[in-house]
Design an enzyme around this catalytic site. Structure first.
Site, PDB file in Angstrom:
ATOM      1  N   GLU A 103     -17.960  10.895   5.651  1.00 15.46           N
ATOM      2  CA  GLU A 103     -16.656  10.438   6.135  1.00 15.46           C
ATOM      3  C   GLU A 103     -15.879  11.660   6.629  1.00 15.46           C
ATOM      4  O   GLU A 103     -15.579  12.558   5.837  1.00 15.46           O
ATOM      5  CB  GLU A 103     -15.882   9.751   5.004  1.00 15.46           C
ATOM      6  CG  GLU A 103     -14.495   9.333   5.440  1.00 15.46           C
ATOM      7  CD  GLU A 103     -13.715   8.581   4.357  1.00 15.46           C
ATOM      8  OE1 GLU A 103     -13.664   9.049   3.216  1.00 15.46           O
ATOM      9  OE2 GLU A 103     -13.169   7.511   4.689  1.00 15.46           O
ATOM     10  N   PHE A 138      -2.757   8.510   1.157  1.00 14.77           N
ATOM     11  CA  PHE A 138      -1.707   8.906   2.107  1.00 14.77           C
ATOM     12  C   PHE A 138      -1.691   8.072   3.387  1.00 14.77           C
ATOM     13  O   PHE A 138      -0.689   8.033   4.087  1.00 14.77           O
ATOM     14  CB  PHE A 138      -1.856  10.400   2.469  1.00 14.77           C
ATOM     15  CG  PHE A 138      -2.927  10.671   3.508  1.00 14.77           C
ATOM     16  CD1 PHE A 138      -2.660  10.495   4.866  1.00 14.77           C
ATOM     17  CD2 PHE A 138      -4.199  11.089   3.145  1.00 14.77           C
ATOM     18  CE1 PHE A 138      -3.646  10.738   5.823  1.00 14.77           C
ATOM     19  CE2 PHE A 138      -5.185  11.322   4.079  1.00 14.77           C
ATOM     20  CZ  PHE A 138      -4.913  11.136   5.425  1.00 14.77           C
ATOM     21  N   GLU A 185       1.226  11.906  -3.054  1.00 13.74           N
ATOM     22  CA  GLU A 185       2.225  12.978  -3.058  1.00 13.74           C
ATOM     23  C   GLU A 185       2.486  13.513  -1.649  1.00 13.74           C
ATOM     24  O   GLU A 185       3.449  14.231  -1.423  1.00 13.74           O
ATOM     25  CB  GLU A 185       1.801  14.112  -4.004  1.00 13.74           C
ATOM     26  CG  GLU A 185       0.506  14.826  -3.663  1.00 13.74           C
ATOM     27  CD  GLU A 185      -0.747  14.118  -4.211  1.00 13.74           C
ATOM     28  OE1 GLU A 185      -0.749  12.869  -4.275  1.00 13.74           O
ATOM     29  OE2 GLU A 185      -1.713  14.828  -4.547  1.00 13.74           O
ATOM     30  N   ARG A 186       1.605  13.130  -0.692  1.00  6.52           N
ATOM     31  CA  ARG A 186       1.833  13.624   0.675  1.00  6.52           C
ATOM     32  C   ARG A 186       2.795  12.732   1.451  1.00  6.52           C
ATOM     33  O   ARG A 186       3.329  13.129   2.479  1.00  6.52           O
ATOM     34  CB  ARG A 186       0.491  13.749   1.397  1.00  6.52           C
ATOM     35  CG  ARG A 186      -0.270  14.961   0.875  1.00  6.52           C
ATOM     36  CD  ARG A 186      -1.546  15.188   1.587  1.00  6.52           C
ATOM     37  NE  ARG A 186      -2.608  14.370   1.041  1.00  6.52           N
ATOM     38  CZ  ARG A 186      -3.857  14.386   1.471  1.00  6.52           C
ATOM     39  NH1 ARG A 186      -4.184  15.181   2.470  1.00  6.52           N
ATOM     40  NH2 ARG A 186      -4.781  13.634   0.928  1.00  6.52           N
ATOM     41  N   LYS A 204       2.283   4.643  -8.038  1.00  9.16           N
ATOM     42  CA  LYS A 204       2.264   6.080  -7.731  1.00  9.16           C
ATOM     43  C   LYS A 204       1.791   6.268  -6.303  1.00  9.16           C
ATOM     44  O   LYS A 204       0.613   6.118  -6.000  1.00  9.16           O
ATOM     45  CB  LYS A 204       1.343   6.863  -8.673  1.00  9.16           C
ATOM     46  CG  LYS A 204       1.587   8.369  -8.496  1.00  9.16           C
ATOM     47  CD  LYS A 204       0.388   9.239  -8.776  1.00  9.16           C
ATOM     48  CE  LYS A 204      -0.559   9.398  -7.632  1.00  9.16           C
ATOM     49  NZ  LYS A 204      -0.087  10.166  -6.473  1.00  9.16           N
ATOM     50  N   SER A 255     -10.214   8.362  -1.882  1.00 15.11           N
ATOM     51  CA  SER A 255     -11.557   8.831  -1.534  1.00 15.11           C
ATOM     52  C   SER A 255     -12.564   8.373  -2.602  1.00 15.11           C
ATOM     53  O   SER A 255     -12.186   8.073  -3.743  1.00 15.11           O
ATOM     54  CB  SER A 255     -11.550  10.356  -1.436  1.00 15.11           C
ATOM     55  OG  SER A 255     -11.057  10.891  -2.640  1.00 15.11           O
ATOM     56  N   CYS A 273      -9.494   3.706   6.707  1.00 10.46           N
ATOM     57  CA  CYS A 273     -10.769   3.444   6.023  1.00 10.46           C
ATOM     58  C   CYS A 273     -11.610   2.452   6.818  1.00 10.46           C
ATOM     59  O   CYS A 273     -12.790   2.299   6.542  1.00 10.46           O
ATOM     60  CB  CYS A 273     -10.535   2.953   4.609  1.00 10.46           C
ATOM     61  SG  CYS A 273      -9.814   1.324   4.594  1.00 10.46           S
TER      62      CYS A 273
HETATM   63  P1  NAD Z   1      -7.371  10.905  -2.353  1.00 11.29           P
HETATM   64  O1  NAD Z   1      -8.539  10.364  -3.094  1.00 11.29           O
HETATM   65  O2  NAD Z   1      -7.272  12.362  -2.156  1.00 11.29           O
HETATM   66  O3  NAD Z   1      -6.009  10.476  -3.110  1.00 11.29           O
HETATM   67  C1  NAD Z   1      -5.731   9.143  -3.455  1.00 11.29           C
HETATM   68  C2  NAD Z   1      -4.813   9.120  -4.680  1.00 11.29           C
HETATM   69  O4  NAD Z   1      -5.493   9.714  -5.785  1.00 11.29           O
HETATM   70  C3  NAD Z   1      -3.531   9.908  -4.487  1.00 11.29           C
HETATM   71  O5  NAD Z   1      -2.471   9.171  -5.046  1.00 11.29           O
HETATM   72  C4  NAD Z   1      -3.774  11.209  -5.249  1.00 11.29           C
HETATM   73  O6  NAD Z   1      -2.603  11.729  -5.809  1.00 11.29           O
HETATM   74  C5  NAD Z   1      -4.743  10.791  -6.329  1.00 11.29           C
HETATM   75  N1  NAD Z   1      -5.728  11.836  -6.688  1.00 11.29           N
HETATM   76  C6  NAD Z   1      -6.247  12.798  -5.875  1.00 11.29           C
HETATM   77  N2  NAD Z   1      -7.172  13.517  -6.535  1.00 11.29           N
HETATM   78  C7  NAD Z   1      -7.250  13.013  -7.783  1.00 11.29           C
HETATM   79  C8  NAD Z   1      -8.031  13.329  -8.942  1.00 11.29           C
HETATM   80  N3  NAD Z   1      -8.923  14.330  -8.927  1.00 11.29           N
HETATM   81  N4  NAD Z   1      -7.842  12.596 -10.054  1.00 11.29           N
HETATM   82  C9  NAD Z   1      -6.967  11.578 -10.092  1.00 11.29           C
HETATM   83  N5  NAD Z   1      -6.199  11.227  -9.021  1.00 11.29           N
HETATM   84  C10 NAD Z   1      -6.329  11.938  -7.889  1.00 11.29           C
HETATM   85  O7  NAD Z   1      -7.325  10.107  -0.968  1.00 11.29           O
HETATM   86  P2  NAD Z   1      -6.399  10.386   0.313  1.00 11.29           P
HETATM   87  O8  NAD Z   1      -6.829  11.637   0.988  1.00 11.29           O
HETATM   88  O9  NAD Z   1      -4.971  10.227  -0.054  1.00 11.29           O
HETATM   89  O10 NAD Z   1      -6.801   9.119   1.219  1.00 11.29           O
HETATM   90  C11 NAD Z   1      -7.889   9.104   2.091  1.00 11.29           C
HETATM   91  C12 NAD Z   1      -9.080   8.412   1.466  1.00 11.29           C
HETATM   92  O11 NAD Z   1      -8.748   7.094   1.072  1.00 11.29           O
HETATM   93  C13 NAD Z   1     -10.233   8.258   2.461  1.00 11.29           C
HETATM   94  O12 NAD Z   1     -11.442   8.556   1.799  1.00 11.29           O
HETATM   95  C14 NAD Z   1     -10.171   6.800   2.863  1.00 11.29           C
HETATM   96  O13 NAD Z   1     -11.382   6.231   3.296  1.00 11.29           O
HETATM   97  C15 NAD Z   1      -9.723   6.177   1.577  1.00 11.29           C
HETATM   98  N6  NAD Z   1      -9.135   4.874   1.812  1.00 11.29           N
HETATM   99  C16 NAD Z   1      -9.880   3.772   1.469  1.00 11.29           C
HETATM  100  C17 NAD Z   1      -9.378   2.509   1.717  1.00 11.29           C
HETATM  101  C18 NAD Z   1     -10.180   1.296   1.365  1.00 11.29           C
HETATM  102  O14 NAD Z   1      -9.648   0.201   1.466  1.00 11.29           O
HETATM  103  N7  NAD Z   1     -11.428   1.421   0.963  1.00 11.29           N
HETATM  104  C19 NAD Z   1      -8.121   2.363   2.320  1.00 11.29           C
HETATM  105  C20 NAD Z   1      -7.393   3.506   2.642  1.00 11.29           C
HETATM  106  C21 NAD Z   1      -7.910   4.762   2.386  1.00 11.29           C
END
Ligand code: NAD
Length: 491
Positions: free
Chosen positions: A384, A151, A178-179, A175, A228, A283
C-alpha cells in the site's frame, strides 16, 4: 501549557488534556501550523471512559425513540454547518473541497441511518415454544464504545460508528487522528447543542499511548478501529486478549481490471478519479491496474494523459482536482516507493515527483504518477503506497487477473471495467475482497450496507455501517417466559 492546544470534550465540558507532549497540526497545502494537539495518556482516557460509564447507566434506559432525537438535531446542525465543516476537512487534511463535501455527505448519511434504530434494533419472539411458554430475543447496548480513527477521513470515519453506538444505547469515546483533530472538535461543538446528555459522547486527543489506554480500560466494552494494517492487527489482538468486542479495518492494495471491451473513455475517467482522488489517500483508491488482452496499450496511454492533466494544488481552490498528501514524511515515503518501482523494472509513464505548485512551495505535493510494466510479483505491486501513484501491470486473461488479485495479502476492494455481464458475474463471484466495483472505481458502500473488507484489510466479524453496526453495538439477550395464572389453568 500551550494556550492553543485542542481540548478534550469530557462529560459535556471542554477540558485540557493532562499531557506533557504536544504535536503540531499542519495544513498540508501550506505547511502552516494550525494548532497543537496534546498526546493524551491513560489519565485522559480514564477521565473520558469514566464519564461515558457514568452516563451509560441512565442513557441505556432512555427509550430508543427519545435517544434518536439528538441525532435528528445533529443532522440539522451538520446541514447548517456543512460548508464550514467541509472547509475544515480541507484545511487539515488537504483533500479538495468537493471531496470534503462528499465526505461530509457520507457522514450525514450515517446519522440518518442511525435514526432508524427504533426499528433496526428490534428483536424477535416466538409464542408457545412449549405449552404456555414464550421466548424472545432482545437487543441491549454493551456499555462504553471506543472509536479510533485515521487521518484520511476526519469526519466520515467516526460517523461509521458513533451514531449507531449511541442510538443503540451505548456511550462513546472518540479518538480522532492526531494529524486531523479539528473536524471532530467542530462536530463535538455542534453535538453540545443537540441536547445529548453529558457524557454520552466524549472526545479525547492523542496517539498510540491513548489508544492502548482506551483498549485496556476495563469499562470499555467495544473497540472500533480504522487505520493501517499493522495497527489494526495490534488493536484487534489487544482488545481480543482482554475479551472485548473489536472491529478493526486495515490497509489496502486495490486492483482494477480493465478488459478490452470496456468503454475506454468512461473507464479512464473513473479510474483516474479513484487513483488520484484524495491524492490516493483513500482505502478504496485504485492502486494497481491490470490490463487484459488488447486493453494494454490504449489504457496505458489514456491513464497517462489523465494523470498528466490533473490539476494539482491547494484543495481550497475550487479549480483544483487533487490536493497534497498529509505530511512531508508521507511525501518522502511515496517518492521512495516510486524509486523502488523503477528499481524493480517499471517505467515511469508520468513522474509526479518534485512538482512546481505556485503558492504551494511549503506544501506536501506530489503530482499524479503512473508506473508501467510493474512486476506483479514485486514489492510495489503488493504494498500500500497511500499516495497518488498508479501502477500498471498486465494479464493475458481475466482468469489470470483474478488469480493475481487473490494472491495479495489485502482484500479491501477490486473493480472490473467491461461491457460483458458474464465477465462481471464471474469476477464478482470469484474475487477475494470485501467490496467489489463493476464499472465503478470507488465501491464505497452507502450507510445502509456494511463497509466490508477481507483478509488483512479487516480483523473482526461485524463491519461498520448498516445492519452489522446494530449487531456490533448490541448484545442479544434471550428470555424464556412462563406466566402461570388462573386464566391459563382453565385450559
Ligand atoms: P494509522 O494506523 O497510522 O493510525 C490510525 C489510528 O491509530 C490513529 O488514531 C493513530 O493515532 C493510532 N495509532 C497509530 N499508531 C498506533 C500504534 N502503534 N498503536 C496504537 N494506535 C496507533 O493510520 P493512518 O495513517 O492515520 O491512516 C491511513 C491508513 O488507514 C491506511 O493504511 C488506510 O488504508 C487505512 N484506512 C483503512 C480504511 C478501511 O476502511 N479499511 C479506511 C480509511 C483508512
Amino acid at each position: 501549557m500551550p494556550t492553543d492546544q485542542v481540548r478534550n470534550y469530557v462529560a459535556g465540558s471542554w477540558v485540557e488534556a493532562r499531557a506533557s507532549e504536544f504535536t503540531d497540526v499542519l495544513n498540508p497545502a501550506t505547511g502552516e501550523r494550525l494548532t497543537l494537539v496534546p498526546m493524551g495518556k491513560a489519565l485522559d482516557a480514564g477521565a473520558a471512559v469514566e464519564a461515558a460509564s457514568r452516563a451509560f447507566s441512565t442513557w441505556r434506559r432512555v427509550p430508543a425513540n427519545d435517544r434518536i432525537q439528538p441525532l435528528f438535531k445533529l443532522k440539522a446542525l451538520l446541514e447548517e454547518h456543512f460548508e464550514e465543516l467541509a472547509r475544515t476537512i480541507t484545511l487539515e487534511c488537504g483533500k479538495t473541497l468537493s471531496e470534503s463535501r462528499g465526505e461530509m455527505r457520507r457522514a450525514v448519511e450515517n446519522v440518518e441511518m442511525a435514526c432508524g434504530i427504533p426499528i433496526l434494533m428490534q428483536g424477535y419472539n416466538s409464542e408457545d415454544i412449549a405449552s404456555g411458554i414464550d421466548e424472545m430475543m432482545i437487543r441491549q447496548p454493551l456499555g462504553v464504545a471506543a472509536v479510533i480513527a485515521p487521518f484520511n477521513f476526519p469526519a466520515m470515519i467516526p460517523f461509521w460508528f458513533f451514531p449507531y453506538a449511541i442510538a443503540c444505547g451505548n456511550t462513546c469515546v472518540i479518538k480522532p487522528s492526531e494529524r486531523v483533530p479539528l473536524t471532530m472538535r467542530r462536530v463535538m461543538e455542534l453535538v453540545a447543542g443537540t441536547g445529548l446528555p453529558k457524557g454520552v459522547l466524549n472526545l479525547v486527543n492523542g496517539g498510540r499511548d491513548l489508544v492502548d489506554a482506551l483498549i485496556d480500560h476495563p469499562s470499555v466494552r467495544s473497540v472500533s478501529f480504522v487505520g493501517s494494517t499493522a495497527v489494526a492487527r495490534h488493536v484487534y489482538a489487544r482488545a481480543a486478549a482482554a475479551g472485548k468486542r473489536a472491529q478493526c479495518q486495515g490497509g489496502a492494495k486495490n486492483a482494477v481490471v480493465i478488459l478490452d471491451d470496456c468503454d475506454l473513455a468512461m473507464s479512464t475517467r473513473i479510474i483516474a478519479d479513484s487513483a488520484f482522488g484524495c491524492a490516493g489517500q483513500r482505502c478504496l483508491a485504485a492502486s494497481i491496474g491490470v490490463t487484459v488482452g488488447r486493453a494494454k496499450q490504449p489504457f496505458a496511454e489514456a491513464i497517462g494523459e489523465a494523470a498528466a492533466r490533473r490539476v494539482t494544488g491547494n484543495g481550497m481552490d475550487e479549480q483544483v482536482e487533487m490536493g497534497p498528501v498529509i505530511s512531508s514524511q508521507s511525501r518522502a515515503r511515496i517518492e521512495e516507493w516510486i524509486g523502488r518501482g523503477v528499481a524493480e523494472g517499471a517505467s515511469l509513464l508520468v513522474d509526479g515527483r518534485n512538482p512546481s505548485i505556485p503558492g504551494g512551495e511549503q506544501g506536501y505535493f506530489i503530482r499524479p504518477t503512473v508506473l508501467a510494466g510493474v512486476d506483479p510479483g514485486g514489492e510495489v505491486a503488493g504494498t500500500e503506497i497511500f499516495g497518488p501513484v498508479f501502477s500498471l501491470t498486465h494479464a493475458e486473461t481475466l482468469e489470470e487477473a483474478i488469480a493475481l488479485i487473490n494472491s495479495g495479502r489485502y482484500g479491501n476492494m477490486a473493480c472490473l471495467f467491461t461491457s460483458s455481464g458474464a465477465a462481471a458475474r464471474e469476477f464478482r463471484s470469484r474475487v477475494e475482497v470485501g467490496n467489489v466495483g463493476i464499472n465503478v472505481g470507488v465501491a464505497a458502500p452507502i450507510a445502509s450496507f456494511p463497509f466490508s473488507g477481507w483478509k488483512e484489510s479487516f480483523f473482526g466479524d461485524l463491519h461498520g455501517q448498516g445492519r452489522d453496526a446494530v449487531e456490533f453495538f448490541t448484545q442479544q439477550k434471550v428470555v424464556v417466559e412462563r406466566w402461570p395464572s388462573a386464566w391459563s389453568r382453565k385450559f
